[in-house]
Design an enzyme around this catalytic site. Sequence first.
Site, PDB file in Angstrom:
ATOM      1  CE  LYS A   9      -4.138  -2.330   2.441  1.00 10.75           C
ATOM      2  NZ  LYS A   9      -5.101  -2.117   3.552  1.00 10.75           N
ATOM      3  CE1 TYR A  49      -9.422  -2.742   0.600  1.00 11.19           C
ATOM      4  CE2 TYR A  49      -8.495  -0.644  -0.276  1.00 11.19           C
ATOM      5  CZ  TYR A  49      -8.192  -1.790   0.412  1.00 11.19           C
ATOM      6  OH  TYR A  49      -7.094  -2.094   0.957  1.00 11.19           O
ATOM      7  CG  ASN A 112      -3.761  -2.311   7.008  1.00 10.98           C
ATOM      8  OD1 ASN A 112      -3.427  -2.128   5.851  1.00 10.98           O
ATOM      9  ND2 ASN A 112      -4.809  -2.967   7.400  1.00 10.98           N
ATOM     10  CG  HIS A 115      -5.310  -6.022  -0.383  1.00  7.23           C
ATOM     11  ND1 HIS A 115      -6.613  -5.949   0.065  1.00  7.23           N
ATOM     12  CD2 HIS A 115      -5.537  -7.186  -1.489  1.00  7.23           C
ATOM     13  CE1 HIS A 115      -7.421  -6.752  -0.510  1.00  7.23           C
ATOM     14  NE2 HIS A 115      -6.720  -7.308  -1.426  1.00  7.23           N
ATOM     15  CD  GLU A 126      -8.872  -8.836  -3.767  1.00  6.87           C
ATOM     16  OE1 GLU A 126      -9.726  -8.643  -2.953  1.00  6.87           O
ATOM     17  OE2 GLU A 126      -7.789  -9.387  -3.353  1.00  6.87           O
TER      18      GLU A 126
END
Length: 149
Positions: A9, A49, A112, A115, A126
């Site tokens: 990310k 998302y 965080n 993913h 995905e």
Amino acid sequence: MERTLILVKPDGVQRGLTGEIIGRFEQRGLKMVGMKFMQMSPALAEEHYGVHKERPFYNSLVEYIISGPIVAMVWEGKDAIAAARSTMGATNPVAAAPGTIRGDLGMEIGRNLVHGSDSPENAVKEVNLFFNADELVDWARTTDSWIRE
Ligand code: DAT
Ligand code: MG
């Protein structure tokens, strides 16, 4: 054989942790079959998302994921989805076990770092969202017999 979509990310890229994060999956024994450096469009973020659309953190999640470049990857292996998720650690880095990416490198659920797909169905969706078939490489790794029986 499973494939899973992994993203470093924007915080991982900005903090210079791209190599560290990729190394965790590589050292674990997963095999990379695709990688690209890119910045997600709002449309891609909203699709990726979409399952979280009704959650209170949705807007900040989309803002965060489009805020800078990411590294998108596909990693392959038997049980690749579960293996990648255990290497990532729990969603909230404060609760993530030491030794995991989030547990070693993160402090905040909204930062965080990484993913990973959470089921075979979502992994297929995905991977196809981020990669064309001709961007994925089928290759034999000479060390495979030292990683798998
Ligand atoms: P994961 O990324 O571990 O698969 P998820 O799919 O439940 O977790 O949520 C997607 C992302 O949304 C997650 O990486 C961080 C953010 N998120 C999840 N729950 C949150 C919460 N309670 N507050 C803020 N952000 C949250
Ligand atoms: Mg998830």
